[in-house]
Design an enzyme around this catalytic site. Sequence first.
Site, PDB file in Angstrom:
ATOM      1  N   CYS A  75      10.289 -13.520   5.457  1.00  0.00           N
ATOM      2  CA  CYS A  75       9.017 -13.724   4.754  1.00  0.00           C
ATOM      3  C   CYS A  75       8.936 -15.143   4.189  1.00  0.00           C
ATOM      4  O   CYS A  75       9.791 -15.556   3.391  1.00  0.00           O
ATOM      5  CB  CYS A  75       8.888 -12.687   3.631  1.00  0.00           C
ATOM      6  SG  CYS A  75       7.619 -13.077   2.405  1.00  0.00           S
ATOM      7  N   CYS A  78       8.748 -15.315   0.420  1.00  0.00           N
ATOM      8  CA  CYS A  78      10.055 -15.038  -0.189  1.00  0.00           C
ATOM      9  C   CYS A  78      10.947 -16.272  -0.143  1.00  0.00           C
ATOM     10  O   CYS A  78      11.674 -16.575  -1.095  1.00  0.00           O
ATOM     11  CB  CYS A  78      10.740 -13.871   0.529  1.00  0.00           C
ATOM     12  SG  CYS A  78       9.808 -12.320   0.520  1.00  0.00           S
ATOM     13  N   CYS A 418       0.476  -7.047  14.186  1.00  0.00           N
ATOM     14  CA  CYS A 418       1.568  -6.092  13.921  1.00  0.00           C
ATOM     15  C   CYS A 418       2.447  -6.005  15.170  1.00  0.00           C
ATOM     16  O   CYS A 418       1.978  -5.614  16.246  1.00  0.00           O
ATOM     17  CB  CYS A 418       0.980  -4.725  13.575  1.00  0.00           C
ATOM     18  SG  CYS A 418       2.111  -3.343  13.782  1.00  0.00           S
ATOM     19  N   CYS A 421       2.649  -2.616  16.822  1.00  0.00           N
ATOM     20  CA  CYS A 421       1.423  -2.288  17.570  1.00  0.00           C
ATOM     21  C   CYS A 421       1.431  -2.995  18.925  1.00  0.00           C
ATOM     22  O   CYS A 421       1.034  -2.420  19.945  1.00  0.00           O
ATOM     23  CB  CYS A 421       0.190  -2.710  16.769  1.00  0.00           C
ATOM     24  SG  CYS A 421       0.061  -1.946  15.139  1.00  0.00           S
TER      25      CYS A 421
END
Length: 523
Positions: A75, A78, A418, A421
């Site tokens: 991330c 992060c 995603c 997905c």
Amino acid sequence: MAKSCKVFSTLLAIFAVLAIVAGVSADPVENEGQKVVAEEQKLEQEFVWTLDYTNYSDIISQHKMIVVEFYAPWCGYCQQLAPKYEEAASVLSSHDPPVILAKMDTTVPENAELARNYTHNGVPSIKIFRNGGKTVHDYKGTRETDGIISYLKKHAGPASLEIKSKEDAASLIDEKKIVVVGIFPELCLEKIKNFTVLAEDLRVDYDFVHTLDTKFLPRGGPVDKPTIRLFKPFDELYADFEDFQVEAMQNFIEETSVPIMAILDDKPENQAFVNHFLHSPGDKVFLFLNFTTDLDHFKSKYYDLAASYKGKEANFLLGDAETGKRALEYFGLNTDQVPLIFVLAMDGTKYVQRHVQPDSLAAWLKDFKDGKLKPYLKSQPIPEVNNEPVKVVVAETLEDMVFNSGKDVLLEFYRLGCKYCEEFAPVLDEIALSFENDVDVLIAKIDGTENDIPRERFEVQGFPTLYMISTAGSLSRFEGNRTKEAVIEFIQTNRGTPAPSDFVKSDLTVSEHAQTDSMKDEL
């Protein structure tokens, strides 16, 4: 909600554990205490402690206050936070008492189960654990080093500070913030106790102080009994309350902290009042304008309208369209449509009027209250061509294509970007091709972020999510491994129409697939 206002230092926590294990080290409970001590001594070598599934419960349970960042190594946010969080941990380790900062990697499967309740809005997510983890508060400060330090220093101290002079009042009562004052001209232990509980519960959202005498306070007259006085920088500037039942005080603060008309602009001091508006009960009414050109035409009329609905389960916000651009986009709207009035009703239904005029605000809102308006749906445009094996559904076509189609429908809820997905997309295409000659089955997909989803029908907590809507009216959620064979078996098991006799069933069953490790959903 927190029930204590002091933070034990690391040293005191260690002494407490040592006291437990002293003497009879063979006892399994005492050996567990020794494990905690050893773990703490190991962690103390670093300023930011590293938690995982092996030590999380023990470390949290041993501290009156500990701050935990739930993060993912991949991330970007992060990664940006990491050095600032570490620097703040270094400074706060010398605070009296020390403030402990820790972190947990949510990408480790065993950690993910523990972190699930604290990462609903993604990572990084910072939580303040108090009383051994019995209460958890959201961290609501900035992500800059100085902001983290100042915010946590405040929350490491007493929940309420005493005012003994006008100088104390000037220092502790910020005229730009909501401040809750407990006034105690007479001793009443029960009311003092309840006020302390209240301050602990709400300390993240409000400043609390207490005093024996109103003469030190900037506004309001004298009182002869214990009183709650709430100072605020809007509307009537202060309000008094005398019921010291905790729930009653909470309701008073919640209601009194919402302005008659909250303002969304680029001023940081207004953001707290916007947050109170967003968390308030009742219908929420938004008016978005171009503040440069439209503010003078709308502001007074909108304020009068908001004042007329005070106490009628409706709260109002006046927003600058540019500042609120992302909020508009979230609801499928844009700045070209302002002046725009938008209502988010208590039941989640939405209503909108684009290019509204000042004199039509009151009549439009009355029509909403009278149930005369058609609800607004956030929806992608209806596709002009929809001839791929997997059909595209949008909010405006959901009823016709899914619920009123007369077919058994497998519907995938997905999100662009995603990865799970994207991995499943070719599998879904193969499934659709398997049913291309079955006129009773439809394979479809809908973007779950760009279209309103009826939450009373579908529970979508991650992507992709699969539902089977049968002609018999039943809804079934797929919980197995997302392979072609398992999904086909799911369709055949839950369809309302009989499967064609020439359809070749998979040799694998759903139960067999359930024994394999399922893919992770992306939140």
